[in-house]
Design an enzyme around this catalytic site. Structure first.
Site, PDB file in Angstrom:
ATOM      1  N   GLY A 263       0.820  -1.195   0.000  1.00 35.32           N
ATOM      2  CA  GLY A 263       0.000   0.000   0.000  1.00 35.32           C
ATOM      3  C   GLY A 263       0.858   1.250   0.000  1.00 35.32           C
ATOM      4  O   GLY A 263       1.943   1.289  -0.582  1.00 35.32           O
ATOM      5  N   LEU A 264       0.377   2.297   0.659  1.00 37.10           N
ATOM      6  CA  LEU A 264       1.062   3.586   0.739  1.00 37.10           C
ATOM      7  C   LEU A 264       1.325   4.159  -0.656  1.00 37.10           C
ATOM      8  O   LEU A 264       2.374   4.769  -0.912  1.00 37.10           O
ATOM      9  CB  LEU A 264       2.383   3.475   1.516  1.00 37.10           C
ATOM     10  CG  LEU A 264       2.273   3.062   2.988  1.00 37.10           C
ATOM     11  CD1 LEU A 264       3.651   2.933   3.601  1.00 37.10           C
ATOM     12  CD2 LEU A 264       1.429   4.023   3.768  1.00 37.10           C
ATOM     13  N   CYS A 265       0.389   3.949  -1.561  1.00 37.34           N
ATOM     14  CA  CYS A 265       0.524   4.494  -2.919  1.00 37.34           C
ATOM     15  C   CYS A 265      -0.768   5.185  -3.332  1.00 37.34           C
ATOM     16  O   CYS A 265      -1.178   5.111  -4.494  1.00 37.34           O
ATOM     17  CB  CYS A 265       0.887   3.389  -3.907  1.00 37.34           C
ATOM     18  SG  CYS A 265      -0.185   1.953  -3.888  1.00 37.34           S
ATOM     19  N   GLY A 266      -1.400   5.855  -2.373  1.00 41.28           N
ATOM     20  CA  GLY A 266      -2.610   6.595  -2.683  1.00 41.28           C
ATOM     21  C   GLY A 266      -3.757   5.668  -3.038  1.00 41.28           C
ATOM     22  O   GLY A 266      -3.941   4.601  -2.443  1.00 41.28           O
TER      23      GLY A 266
END
Length: 460
Positions: A139-142
């Protein structure tokens, strides 16, 4: 002579024991020797240096978070360059392969060769559809993964309305997790249990595994059409969830009309992406007198799987570039927010610290002014030996009522031994009478000390 030595030794031992007993009695209890009242240690209730430790720790935590997110942004930018290099390396092979395929198709045009090439065969009616969903492992990709999953969900709903239950193939852990969340309700599909990880470094063997599974499903007739949902890279700030057909291949328009490559550069210290439209390769000219070792249909049938593999490899690179660009944007926003929060916390911290320091300075200044400008006679005499907080408050209230209290406190010798002992009895338990045994021990030690000294002189 012997008796004298024994007497001196006994006197020395007695004097030593007396001193030890007196020392232990005097230091064992923290009490006032005159009044016998227990002395409590003074504790400062004022914060030293006016430092808010909790606020300081939070500022440090936010600063570390900003450094971490900025490092993740830099790492994502470096990986985008790796994806760019991968696209550049596989492009020559794809162009040459596509040129040869188009040349063979042109040579066999009008001979009905499509019937002998299953990967080019278009069914009269599509009854079974397969969907390949490419997502990220992390994750951590908008909203990158969310947009792709929504695209697949909308496509499944359209197929369900047509009476088709699609088969699902997944690349990436986030797509696999969506089966329990967004795709768990409202849509009907068949999960084929075919799942592939999204590698950090994409190689040809990774795309070959995916292409082999899709080809087997298509050639066996389990699906009539295979579509792919992926994130189409536009620039470092945006990407677009796209859906396109992989199989069957079209013999006339086999290349992607929107095919393009990207190159990341720097301009004025900032990252920039340059995109170039890829021209469709021209068909190779195969002369009429060329003799094929094998029939052209067999050669073309062996080249189409290679082309499918190269297409999936290119789309995986495109998806990875979209993921990393989305992570760069998300980490840039997170870093900016952390820096803004740190500035606000530092401002609050400085205000609180300045307020505490100002309050301390005001107190010190007020005390200094009171001592310098005040009249000592107006404050009255000093407190007496037997005065404490309880007696002062009682005397103050009595003075307010009838004015019978003298302005000058009595001296200890004026109170007398009897009145002093009665006053000690009136003190709370643990402050007055409990000190009498301690004083008795001190006097006993003192007398023992005198007796030892007397014996020492007598023996001498």
């Amino acid at each position: 002579m012997v008796s004298t030595k024994r007497g001196s030794f006994g006197a020395t031992v007695a004097v030593g024991l007396a001193l030890v007993a007196a020392w232990s009695c005097l230091w064992r209890h923290e009490e006032d020797f005159v009044s016998g009242v227990s002395v409590q240690p003074r504790e400062s209730l004022m914060t030293r240096c006016a430092v808010d430790k909790a606020m300081k720790d939070r500022i440090a935590s936010v600063a570390k978070t900003a450094k971490l997110t900025d490092a993740m942004r830099v790492v994502a930018a470096a990986k985008v360059r790796n994806a760019q290099n991968g696209v550049e390396k596989q492009r020559p092979f794809t162009d040459e392969l596509l040129s040869m395929i188009k040349g063979l198709v042109k040579r066999l045009k009008g001979s009905g060769f499509e019937a002998e090439l299953p990967m080019l065969r278009v069914p009269e009616k599509v009854k079974n559809v397969g969907i390949l969903m490419i997502t990220a492992n992390r994750g951590l990709c908008g909203a990158y993964n969310t947009f792709i999953i929504k695209k697949v969900q909308a496509r499944i709903e359209d197929l369900n309305k047509q009476g088709i239950v699609p088969k699902l193939f997944i690349v990436g852990k986030k797509g696999l997790a969506s089966l329990q969340t967004r795709l768990a309700k409202g849509v009907e599909y068949n999960y084929t249990e075919e799942w592939f990880t999204m590698p950090d470094t994409i190689r040809a063997k990774d795309s070959a595994e995916v292409a082999e599974v899709l080809q087997n499903y298509f050639l066996s007739g389990e699906v009539d059409k295979i579509e792919i949902a992926y994130g189409r890279f536009i620039n470092l700030l945006s990407n677009e969830p796209s859906l396109r057909t992989l199989l069957p291949l079209s013999p006339t328009g086999i290349e992607d009309p929107e095919d393009e490559t990207f190159k990341m550069t720097t301009e004025d210290g900032k990252l920039k992406v340059e995109k170039t439209k890829v021209k469709a390769p021209k068909a190779k000219e195969i002369e009429a007198d060329v003799i094929f070792d094998q029939p052209p249909e067999v050669i073309l049938n062996s080249m189409l799987p290679l082309y499918l593999n190269s297409q999936i490899l290119s789309l995986m690179f495109d998806s990875q570039a979209s993921e990393l660009s989305a992570r760069m944007s998300a980490m840039k926003v997170a870093t900016d927010n952390a820096n803004d929060l740190q500035k606000k916390l530092v401002l609050i911290y400085n205000k609180k610290r300045q307020a505490a320091i100002t309050a301390e300075l005001c107190e010190v200044t007020a005390a200094a002014v009171a001592l310098e400008g005040g009249d000592a006679g107006k404050a009255g005499p000093n407190l007496g030996v037997m005065d404490n907080e309880d007696t002062i408050s009682e005397d103050f209230m009595k003075e307010l009522e009838d004015g019978s209290i003298s302005d000058t406190p009595q001296k200890p010798e004026e109170i007398g031994p009897t009145d002093r002992w009665e006053f000690m009895k009136t003190l709370p338990k643990g402050e007055g009478l409990t000190t009498a045994p301690t004083q008795q021990k001190c006097w006993a030690a003192y007398f023992a000390f005198l007796a030892g000294c007397w014996r020492c002189f007598a023996s001498a």
